[in-house]
Write a protein that holds these residues in place. Structure first.
Motif, PDB file in Angstrom:
ATOM      1  N   ALA A 153       0.850  -1.198   0.000  1.00  0.00           N
ATOM      2  CA  ALA A 153       0.000   0.000   0.000  1.00  0.00           C
ATOM      3  C   ALA A 153       0.884   1.246   0.000  1.00  0.00           C
ATOM      4  CB  ALA A 153      -0.901  -0.006   1.222  1.00  0.00           C
ATOM      5  N   GLY A 154       2.129   1.069   0.416  1.00  0.00           N
ATOM      6  CA  GLY A 154       3.070   2.174   0.449  1.00  0.00           C
ATOM      7  C   GLY A 154       4.394   1.694   1.016  1.00  0.00           C
ATOM      8  N   PHE A 155       5.357   2.584   1.021  1.00  0.00           N
ATOM      9  CA  PHE A 155       6.688   2.252   1.553  1.00  0.00           C
ATOM     10  C   PHE A 155       7.017   3.149   2.742  1.00  0.00           C
ATOM     11  CE2 PHE A 155       7.182   1.384  -3.082  1.00  0.00           C
ATOM     12  CZ  PHE A 155       7.250   0.003  -2.971  1.00  0.00           C
ATOM     13  N   GLU A 156       7.806   2.588   3.668  1.00  0.00           N
ATOM     14  CA  GLU A 156       8.404   3.406   4.729  1.00  0.00           C
ATOM     15  C   GLU A 156       9.911   3.233   4.595  1.00  0.00           C
ATOM     16  OE1 GLU A 156       6.897   3.802   9.024  1.00  0.00           O
ATOM     17  OE2 GLU A 156       8.707   2.574   9.248  1.00  0.00           O
ATOM     18  N   LEU A 157      10.612   4.310   4.311  1.00  0.00           N
ATOM     19  CA  LEU A 157      12.059   4.225   4.105  1.00  0.00           C
ATOM     20  C   LEU A 157      12.763   4.306   5.455  1.00  0.00           C
ATOM     21  CD1 LEU A 157      12.512   6.466   0.950  1.00  0.00           C
ATOM     22  CD2 LEU A 157      11.517   4.187   1.203  1.00  0.00           C
ATOM     23  N   ASN A 158      13.547   3.261   5.743  1.00  0.00           N
ATOM     24  CA  ASN A 158      14.295   3.252   7.003  1.00  0.00           C
ATOM     25  C   ASN A 158      15.600   4.006   6.797  1.00  0.00           C
ATOM     26  OD1 ASN A 158      15.855   2.730   9.233  1.00  0.00           O
ATOM     27  ND2 ASN A 158      15.152   0.618   9.472  1.00  0.00           N
ATOM     28  N   LEU A 159      15.562   5.285   7.161  1.00  0.00           N
ATOM     29  CA  LEU A 159      16.764   6.127   7.110  1.00  0.00           C
ATOM     30  C   LEU A 159      17.154   6.477   8.540  1.00  0.00           C
ATOM     31  CD1 LEU A 159      15.687   8.118   3.976  1.00  0.00           C
ATOM     32  CD2 LEU A 159      17.908   6.996   4.226  1.00  0.00           C
ATOM     33  N   SER A 160      16.963   5.519   9.450  1.00  0.00           N
ATOM     34  CA  SER A 160      17.031   5.874  10.860  1.00  0.00           C
ATOM     35  C   SER A 160      17.492   4.792  11.821  1.00  0.00           C
ATOM     36  CB  SER A 160      15.648   6.373  11.299  1.00  0.00           C
ATOM     37  OG  SER A 160      14.614   5.571  10.757  1.00  0.00           O
ATOM     38  N   CYS A 161      17.733   3.553  11.370  1.00  0.00           N
ATOM     39  CA  CYS A 161      18.249   2.554  12.313  1.00  0.00           C
ATOM     40  C   CYS A 161      19.570   3.072  12.886  1.00  0.00           C
ATOM     41  CB  CYS A 161      18.460   1.211  11.610  1.00  0.00           C
ATOM     42  SG  CYS A 161      19.154  -0.030  12.724  1.00  0.00           S
ATOM     43  N   LEU A 208      22.838   7.114   6.695  1.00  0.00           N
ATOM     44  CA  LEU A 208      22.398   7.911   5.544  1.00  0.00           C
ATOM     45  C   LEU A 208      21.440   9.015   5.996  1.00  0.00           C
ATOM     46  CD1 LEU A 208      21.440   5.030   3.048  1.00  0.00           C
ATOM     47  CD2 LEU A 208      23.672   6.065   3.371  1.00  0.00           C
ATOM     48  N   GLY A 209      20.584   8.662   6.952  1.00  0.00           N
ATOM     49  CA  GLY A 209      19.479   9.547   7.319  1.00  0.00           C
ATOM     50  C   GLY A 209      19.867  10.750   8.152  1.00  0.00           C
ATOM     51  N   SER A 210      21.148  10.850   8.534  1.00  0.00           N
ATOM     52  CA  SER A 210      21.598  12.045   9.249  1.00  0.00           C
ATOM     53  C   SER A 210      22.041  13.127   8.271  1.00  0.00           C
ATOM     54  CB  SER A 210      22.787  11.701  10.164  1.00  0.00           C
ATOM     55  OG  SER A 210      22.467  10.600  10.959  1.00  0.00           O
ATOM     56  N   ASP A 211      22.086  12.785   6.984  1.00  0.00           N
ATOM     57  CA  ASP A 211      22.554  13.710   5.955  1.00  0.00           C
ATOM     58  C   ASP A 211      21.355  14.116   5.079  1.00  0.00           C
ATOM     59  OD1 ASP A 211      23.527  14.949   3.715  1.00  0.00           O
ATOM     60  OD2 ASP A 211      24.842  13.304   3.102  1.00  0.00           O
ATOM     61  N   PRO A 212      20.883  15.348   5.214  1.00  0.00           N
ATOM     62  CA  PRO A 212      19.677  15.747   4.465  1.00  0.00           C
ATOM     63  C   PRO A 212      19.789  15.508   2.959  1.00  0.00           C
ATOM     64  CG  PRO A 212      20.179  17.384   6.137  1.00  0.00           C
ATOM     65  CD  PRO A 212      21.328  16.410   6.140  1.00  0.00           C
ATOM     66  N   LYS A 261      11.050   7.373   7.526  1.00  0.00           N
ATOM     67  CA  LYS A 261      11.186   7.276   8.987  1.00  0.00           C
ATOM     68  C   LYS A 261      12.512   7.884   9.407  1.00  0.00           C
ATOM     69  CE  LYS A 261      10.403   4.131  12.839  1.00  0.00           C
ATOM     70  NZ  LYS A 261      10.013   2.763  13.192  1.00  0.00           N
ATOM     71  N   LEU A 262      12.437   8.849  10.299  1.00  0.00           N
ATOM     72  CA  LEU A 262      13.590   9.694  10.632  1.00  0.00           C
ATOM     73  C   LEU A 262      14.208   9.309  11.972  1.00  0.00           C
ATOM     74  CD1 LEU A 262      11.972  13.069   9.560  1.00  0.00           C
ATOM     75  CD2 LEU A 262      13.670  11.746   8.276  1.00  0.00           C
ATOM     76  N   THR A 263      15.479   9.659  12.095  1.00  0.00           N
ATOM     77  CA  THR A 263      16.205   9.390  13.337  1.00  0.00           C
ATOM     78  C   THR A 263      16.138  10.601  14.281  1.00  0.00           C
ATOM     79  OG1 THR A 263      18.359   8.915  14.314  1.00  0.00           O
ATOM     80  CG2 THR A 263      18.402  10.091  12.222  1.00  0.00           C
ATOM     81  N   PRO A 264      15.975  10.328  15.586  1.00  0.00           N
ATOM     82  CA  PRO A 264      16.046  11.424  16.560  1.00  0.00           C
ATOM     83  C   PRO A 264      17.491  11.770  16.922  1.00  0.00           C
ATOM     84  CG  PRO A 264      15.651   9.369  17.702  1.00  0.00           C
ATOM     85  CD  PRO A 264      15.681   9.029  16.228  1.00  0.00           C
ATOM     86  N   ASN A 265      18.444  10.960  16.415  1.00  0.00           N
ATOM     87  CA  ASN A 265      19.847  11.122  16.829  1.00  0.00           C
ATOM     88  C   ASN A 265      20.572  12.169  15.979  1.00  0.00           C
ATOM     89  OD1 ASN A 265      19.645   8.896  18.782  1.00  0.00           O
ATOM     90  ND2 ASN A 265      19.482   7.612  16.968  1.00  0.00           N
ATOM     91  N   VAL A 266      19.910  13.311  15.783  1.00  0.00           N
ATOM     92  CA  VAL A 266      20.484  14.425  15.028  1.00  0.00           C
ATOM     93  C   VAL A 266      20.169  15.725  15.767  1.00  0.00           C
ATOM     94  CG1 VAL A 266      20.406  13.394  12.706  1.00  0.00           C
ATOM     95  CG2 VAL A 266      18.373  14.521  13.606  1.00  0.00           C
ATOM     96  N   CYS A 269      15.981  17.175   8.215  1.00  0.00           N
ATOM     97  CA  CYS A 269      15.824  15.858   7.561  1.00  0.00           C
ATOM     98  C   CYS A 269      14.398  15.701   7.048  1.00  0.00           C
ATOM     99  CB  CYS A 269      16.169  14.743   8.548  1.00  0.00           C
ATOM    100  SG  CYS A 269      17.888  14.808   9.104  1.00  0.00           S
ATOM    101  N   GLY A 270      13.423  16.178   7.806  1.00  0.00           N
ATOM    102  CA  GLY A 270      12.031  16.124   7.351  1.00  0.00           C
ATOM    103  C   GLY A 270      11.824  16.950   6.098  1.00  0.00           C
ATOM    104  N   LEU A 271      12.419  18.129   6.082  1.00  0.00           N
ATOM    105  CA  LEU A 271      12.282  18.987   4.895  1.00  0.00           C
ATOM    106  C   LEU A 271      12.952  18.358   3.673  1.00  0.00           C
ATOM    107  CD1 LEU A 271      12.817  22.493   6.520  1.00  0.00           C
ATOM    108  CD2 LEU A 271      10.740  21.677   5.355  1.00  0.00           C
ATOM    109  N   ALA A 272      14.062  17.644   3.903  1.00  0.00           N
ATOM    110  CA  ALA A 272      14.751  16.963   2.802  1.00  0.00           C
ATOM    111  C   ALA A 272      13.871  15.851   2.230  1.00  0.00           C
ATOM    112  CB  ALA A 272      16.078  16.387   3.286  1.00  0.00           C
ATOM    113  N   ALA A 273      13.192  15.109   3.108  1.00  0.00           N
ATOM    114  CA  ALA A 273      12.270  14.060   2.647  1.00  0.00           C
ATOM    115  C   ALA A 273      11.137  14.687   1.829  1.00  0.00           C
ATOM    116  CB  ALA A 273      11.711  13.293   3.844  1.00  0.00           C
ATOM    117  N   GLU A 274      10.628  15.780   2.338  1.00  0.00           N
ATOM    118  CA  GLU A 274       9.539  16.470   1.626  1.00  0.00           C
ATOM    119  C   GLU A 274      10.014  16.926   0.237  1.00  0.00           C
ATOM    120  OE1 GLU A 274       7.373  19.223   4.129  1.00  0.00           O
ATOM    121  OE2 GLU A 274       6.852  20.466   2.413  1.00  0.00           O
ATOM    122  N   LYS A 275      11.225  17.442   0.168  1.00  0.00           N
ATOM    123  CA  LYS A 275      11.786  17.890  -1.113  1.00  0.00           C
ATOM    124  C   LYS A 275      11.939  16.718  -2.087  1.00  0.00           C
ATOM    125  CE  LYS A 275      15.517  21.055  -2.255  1.00  0.00           C
ATOM    126  NZ  LYS A 275      16.845  21.471  -1.799  1.00  0.00           N
ATOM    127  N   GLY A 276      12.243  15.543  -1.542  1.00  0.00           N
ATOM    128  CA  GLY A 276      12.380  14.346  -2.382  1.00  0.00           C
ATOM    129  C   GLY A 276      11.055  13.744  -2.809  1.00  0.00           C
TER     130      GLY A 276
END
Ligand code: RRO
Length: 295
Positions: free
Chosen positions: A119-127, A137-141, A161-166, A172-179
């Motif tokens: 139904a959709g994808f969740e990208l794990n950019l946060s383990c 990867l997910g710490s780099d916008p 899915k974003l990491t809190p460790n930044v 990072c959210g804005l980068a996902a939105e841009k993508g």
């Protein structure tokens, strides 16, 4: 207690049975367990993260049970493309396939395997504990944007899915939105460690792991709040949710839907129990609640 109107909701391009989803990594490794969680009252489910090659994950111990949470370093164990057969029977259900890769090309390669089923994808950019994957990867916008774009090209709803460790999760959210992401999910686990005083060494085989459960709920609320301020796409809350009141708090911070993970291990019927408290006839429209704490 405040109650919400029951029924289907459309969030991030996906039609869900209600606002509650199973988070990635918990009971998401077989089609049968995902079907069981849907039958137990979840409005949608997210699978265990699937990557470009089969893997057994990190050496054990992989899990430490804590008073108020769970520390894990599973290490992205997954069957890779064999998982397609595992979930084929769930086609048409609100099943979000969690994807990981080490490059934008690997993300799109893995996502393409599931394009007819998910139904959709969740990208794990946060383990937080997988070298070359997840938060690496997910710490780099710029990388977040590139991986997101590589998957949104397939034309299916794509959540990141974003990491809190930044220091700045909003960038990072804005980068996902841009993508081209249809939603952001906050948060994955917090990078953490325990040491055995008896053995004088880290408890986890991988030394570092990810902390989940009730202990991280305030961090998740803060991240949802920050993302709601910054982004125009929906935010999906995840992290330490274990009650109907937690769901309402996440929504007030800005979450359009909420994922539940570690609480399912304590109580496999948690979706039924939370739904019974959260929904009622004559209940409020969730739209009036989402982000209300910002006003
Ligand atoms: O498999 C894991 O060790 C794992 C993953 Br993929 C993740 O995204 N978050 C986490 O805490 N553990």
């Amino acid at each position: 207690m405040l109650r919400l109107k029951p029924g289907h909701v459309d969030v991030g391009g996906v039609r869900l049975g209600n606002h509650l989803l199973l988070a990635a990594g918990i009971l998401g490794t077989t089609g049968a367990s995902l079907a069981r969680v849907l039958a137990s009252g979840a409005g949608g489910v997210v699978t265990k993260s699937i990557g470009p090659a089969p893997s057994d994950g990190h050496p054990g111990p992989c899990v430490v049970v804590l008073d108020d949470g769970l520390l894990n370093a599973m290490g992205l164990p997954n069957p890779s493309s064999d998982f397609v057969d595992e979930i084929t029977s769930l086609k048409g259900k609100p099943v979000i396939v969690s994807i990981f890769g080490g490059t934008p090309g690997e993300f799109s390669e893995v996502a393409a395997w599931f394009a007819d089923i998910a139904a959709g994808f969740e990208l794990n950019l946060s383990c937080p504990h997988a070298e070359g994957y997840g938060a690496a990867l997910g710490s780099d916008p710029e990388m977040v944007e590139a991986c997101t774009r590589a998957v949104t090209r397939l034309g299916l709803p794509t959540w990141v899915k974003l990491t809190p460790n930044v220091a700045d999760i909003a960038s990072c959210g804005l980068a996902a939105e841009k993508g081209g992401a249809h939603a952001v999910v906050a948060i994955n686990t917090l990078k953490a460690m325990r040491i055995s005083t008896g053995l004088r060494m880290p408890v986890l085989g991988n030394r570092y792991g990810g902390l989940s459960g009730r202990a991280i709920f305030p961090v998740a609320v803060r991240c949802v709040y920050d993302l709601y301020e910054a982004c125009s796409i929906p935010v999906i809350g995840c992290g330490g949710v274990s009650s109907a009141d937690d769901v309402l708090e996440m929504m007030m911070a800005g979450a359009s839907a909420v994922e539940i993970g570690t609480a399912v291990l304590d109580d496999p019927l948690v979706f039924r129990e939370i739904s019974e408290h959260l929904y009622g006839t004559g209940g409020e429209d969730a739209a009036s609640l989402v982000g209300c704490a910002h006003e």
